[in-house]
Motif scaffolding. Structure first.
Motif, PDB file in Angstrom:
ATOM      1  N   CYS A   8    -121.949 -55.901  32.179  1.00 37.04           N
ATOM      2  CA  CYS A   8    -122.913 -55.801  33.250  1.00 37.04           C
ATOM      3  C   CYS A   8    -123.369 -57.309  33.696  1.00 37.04           C
ATOM      4  N   ARG A   9    -123.246 -58.360  32.932  1.00 40.61           N
ATOM      5  CA  ARG A   9    -123.575 -59.789  33.168  1.00 40.61           C
ATOM      6  C   ARG A   9    -122.001 -60.273  34.304  1.00 40.61           C
ATOM      7  N   ILE A  10    -120.737 -59.872  33.915  1.00 43.57           N
ATOM      8  CA  ILE A  10    -119.839 -60.114  34.557  1.00 43.57           C
ATOM      9  C   ILE A  10    -119.685 -59.429  35.987  1.00 43.57           C
ATOM     10  N   ALA A  11    -120.026 -58.032  36.004  1.00 41.01           N
ATOM     11  CA  ALA A  11    -120.357 -57.348  37.076  1.00 41.01           C
ATOM     12  C   ALA A  11    -121.196 -57.965  38.220  1.00 41.01           C
ATOM     13  N   ASP A  12    -122.446 -58.624  37.642  1.00 33.39           N
ATOM     14  CA  ASP A  12    -123.473 -59.029  38.351  1.00 33.39           C
ATOM     15  C   ASP A  12    -122.916 -60.371  39.109  1.00 33.39           C
ATOM     16  N   GLN A  13    -122.123 -60.947  38.341  1.00 37.28           N
ATOM     17  CA  GLN A  13    -121.700 -62.164  39.128  1.00 37.28           C
ATOM     18  C   GLN A  13    -120.584 -61.975  40.008  1.00 37.28           C
ATOM     19  N   MET A  14    -119.964 -61.014  39.556  1.00 41.52           N
ATOM     20  CA  MET A  14    -118.839 -60.650  40.628  1.00 41.52           C
ATOM     21  C   MET A  14    -119.445 -60.104  41.917  1.00 41.52           C
ATOM     22  N   GLY A  15    -120.485 -59.269  41.879  1.00 39.91           N
ATOM     23  CA  GLY A  15    -121.043 -58.742  42.970  1.00 39.91           C
ATOM     24  C   GLY A  15    -121.595 -59.769  43.747  1.00 39.91           C
ATOM     25  N   LYS A  16    -122.027 -61.132  43.375  1.00 38.04           N
ATOM     26  CA  LYS A  16    -122.715 -62.019  44.380  1.00 38.04           C
ATOM     27  C   LYS A  16    -121.380 -62.603  44.999  1.00 38.04           C
ATOM     28  N   ARG A  17    -120.362 -62.543  44.523  1.00 35.75           N
ATOM     29  CA  ARG A  17    -119.048 -63.263  45.401  1.00 35.75           C
ATOM     30  C   ARG A  17    -118.278 -62.398  46.241  1.00 35.75           C
ATOM     31  N   LEU A  18    -118.209 -60.962  45.968  1.00 37.54           N
ATOM     32  CA  LEU A  18    -117.648 -60.204  46.927  1.00 37.54           C
ATOM     33  C   LEU A  18    -118.242 -59.861  48.118  1.00 37.54           C
ATOM     34  N   LYS A  19    -117.651 -59.743  49.012  1.00 42.09           N
ATOM     35  CA  LYS A  19    -118.362 -59.493  50.564  1.00 42.09           C
ATOM     36  C   LYS A  19    -118.893 -58.033  50.506  1.00 42.09           C
ATOM     37  N   MET A  72    -100.455 -59.701  28.718  1.00 45.07           N
ATOM     38  CA  MET A  72    -101.595 -59.535  29.859  1.00 45.07           C
ATOM     39  C   MET A  72    -103.070 -59.499  29.299  1.00 45.07           C
ATOM     40  N   GLY A  73    -103.103 -60.080  28.305  1.00 44.23           N
ATOM     41  CA  GLY A  73    -104.731 -60.128  27.598  1.00 44.23           C
ATOM     42  C   GLY A  73    -105.431 -60.949  28.490  1.00 44.23           C
ATOM     43  N   THR A  74    -106.740 -61.150  28.405  1.00 44.46           N
ATOM     44  CA  THR A  74    -107.714 -61.887  29.084  1.00 44.46           C
ATOM     45  C   THR A  74    -107.551 -63.202  28.996  1.00 44.46           C
ATOM     46  N   GLY A  75    -106.935 -63.926  27.960  1.00 41.39           N
ATOM     47  CA  GLY A  75    -106.736 -65.254  27.909  1.00 41.39           C
ATOM     48  C   GLY A  75    -105.141 -65.425  28.480  1.00 41.39           C
ATOM     49  N   SER A  76    -104.502 -64.580  28.983  1.00 40.98           N
ATOM     50  CA  SER A  76    -102.953 -64.721  29.299  1.00 40.98           C
ATOM     51  C   SER A  76    -102.891 -64.874  30.652  1.00 40.98           C
ATOM     52  N   GLN A  77    -103.944 -64.017  31.410  1.00 42.06           N
ATOM     53  CA  GLN A  77    -104.000 -63.452  32.798  1.00 42.06           C
ATOM     54  C   GLN A  77    -104.667 -64.877  33.609  1.00 42.06           C
ATOM     55  N   PRO A  78    -104.212 -64.777  34.717  1.00 41.07           N
ATOM     56  CA  PRO A  78    -104.810 -65.816  35.599  1.00 41.07           C
ATOM     57  C   PRO A  78    -106.388 -65.569  35.958  1.00 41.07           C
ATOM     58  N   SER A  79    -107.277 -66.476  36.349  1.00 40.75           N
ATOM     59  CA  SER A  79    -108.465 -66.466  36.608  1.00 40.75           C
ATOM     60  C   SER A  79    -108.429 -65.923  38.086  1.00 40.75           C
ATOM     61  N   TRP A  80    -109.228 -64.689  38.511  1.00 45.01           N
ATOM     62  CA  TRP A  80    -109.439 -64.544  39.726  1.00 45.01           C
ATOM     63  C   TRP A  80    -110.737 -64.593  40.385  1.00 45.01           C
ATOM     64  N   TRP A  81    -111.632 -65.351  39.618  1.00 45.76           N
ATOM     65  CA  TRP A  81    -112.886 -65.700  40.158  1.00 45.76           C
ATOM     66  C   TRP A  81    -112.910 -66.291  41.542  1.00 45.76           C
ATOM     67  N   ASP A  82    -111.931 -67.374  41.789  1.00 45.98           N
ATOM     68  CA  ASP A  82    -112.124 -68.097  43.050  1.00 45.98           C
ATOM     69  C   ASP A  82    -111.406 -67.357  44.133  1.00 45.98           C
ATOM     70  N   ASP A  83    -110.901 -66.065  43.722  1.00 42.58           N
ATOM     71  CA  ASP A  83    -110.112 -65.213  44.976  1.00 42.58           C
ATOM     72  C   ASP A  83    -110.992 -64.173  45.328  1.00 42.58           C
ATOM     73  N   LEU A  84    -112.358 -63.799  44.511  1.00 46.79           N
ATOM     74  CA  LEU A  84    -113.280 -63.015  44.898  1.00 46.79           C
ATOM     75  C   LEU A  84    -113.887 -62.693  46.498  1.00 46.79           C
ATOM     76  N   ASP A  85    -114.033 -64.127  47.005  1.00 44.01           N
ATOM     77  CA  ASP A  85    -114.741 -64.361  48.144  1.00 44.01           C
ATOM     78  C   ASP A  85    -113.959 -63.935  49.161  1.00 44.01           C
ATOM     79  N   SER A  86    -112.563 -63.848  48.926  1.00 42.18           N
ATOM     80  CA  SER A  86    -111.546 -63.609  50.120  1.00 42.18           C
ATOM     81  C   SER A  86    -111.352 -62.130  50.171  1.00 42.18           C
ATOM     82  N   LEU A  87    -111.697 -61.187  49.504  1.00 41.04           N
ATOM     83  CA  LEU A  87    -111.527 -59.782  49.381  1.00 41.04           C
ATOM     84  C   LEU A  87    -112.407 -59.204  50.469  1.00 41.04           C
ATOM     85  N   SER A  88    -111.782 -58.702  51.427  1.00 41.24           N
ATOM     86  CA  SER A  88    -112.743 -57.850  52.318  1.00 41.24           C
ATOM     87  C   SER A  88    -112.847 -56.369  52.485  1.00 41.24           C
TER      88      SER A  88
END
Length: 273
Positions: free
Chosen positions: A225-236, A194-210
């Motif tokens: 910090c950069r990753i969290a900033d990018q996530m924050g732009k996609r989460l509702k 379950m390392g970062t390279g083995s897991q699926p990418s969840w980036w495209d799922d962020l928009d659907s989380l309510s």
């Protein structure tokens, strides 16, 4: 207590009362990292601390495929079923944050809210995942061949944890003991499965989380910090918090501030005083 989930003996601890919060530690950690939250959250929330597979007192399967993200997600679902719950709050740090997010994207109807500390949705492109898998495979080989002590000597000196050297000596020694208590096979299996390279990418799922998501990072940890900033732009419903003078492990480096941020977020979600 030991609970068998889908054939794996998991070590968990429960305390407090109220709505349930699952606590998921990071790589080389254990549920002991969350003990400080008993005082801060225990009179308002039921805390379920978990030694993740390959860590602490939980079993270490020989097959790395059993550590895969989807397997770990299914184990969490089995635990929630065992507890007789429909929905839970989840707090996850680093690797535990990736698992928390993986569970939330797979089973969104079972999540009340999410607290992600220094976490990521994985790597978005296959070339990056392939390179990371190669890196993790080499690191797993190093752990197996060199032993846990040499690995911990290396691990606690990587740039990601530089700010931890400013913690009190007693706290640093406690963290080192926690890391040294890990097993070579458990850590290697965790990296490969379950390392970062083995897991699926969840980036495209962020928009659907309510549901509400708190994104916590330390200001000194620029990458996350950069990753969290990018996530924050996609989460509702993202609540973005940056903690000054802290690095990757905010909960270790700024324990009191972390507790306050987590408590406020959870109280705001539940209305409990």
């Amino acid at each position: 207590m030991i609970v068998t989930l889908r054939g794996i003996a998991y070590h968990i601890e429960m305390s407090g009362q109220g709505e349930t919060v699952l606590l998921l530690h990071g790589f080389t950690g254990s549920l002991a990292t969350w003990q400080f939250l008993d005082q801060a959250l225990g009179d308002r929330f039921r805390l379920v601390k978990i030694d993740l597979m390959g860590h602490g007192q939980t079993a270490c399967p020989a097959d790395p495929r059993r550590y895969a993200m989807d397997e770990a997600v299914n184990d969490l679902a089995a635990l929630i079923d065992r507890l007789g719950l429909e929905k839970v709050h989840i707090l996850g740090y680093s690797m535990g944050g990736r698992l928390a997010l993986g569970f939330a994207c797979t089973c969104p109807d079972r999540v009340r809210s999410l607290i992600l500390e220094s976490a990521s949705p994985g790597l978005a492109d296959e070339d990056s995942r392939k390179a990371r898998r190669l890196h993790d495979r080499k690191l797993a080989d190093f752990i197996r061949h060199s032993g846990i002590r040499r690995f911990v000597d290396y691990w606690e000196n990587i740039p990601l944890f530089e700010s931890q050297k400013q913690m009190a000596a007693e706290k640093r020694e406690k963290l080192r003991r926690e890391r040294l208590a890990c097993s070579e096979n458990g850590l290697a299996g965790s990296l490969l499965g379950m390392g970062t390279g083995s897991q699926p990418s969840w980036w495209d799922d962020l928009d659907s989380l309510s549901f509400p998501v708190l994104l916590l990072t330390g200001r000194l940890d620029r990458k996350f910090c950069r990753i969290a900033d990018q996530m924050g732009k996609r989460l509702k419903k993202a609540d973005r918090q940056v903690i000054g003078s802290a690095g990757h492990a905010v909960h270790l480096e700024k324990e009191s501030v972390f507790s306050q941020k987590a408590l406020k977020f959870l109280i705001d979600r539940t209305g409990r005083k």
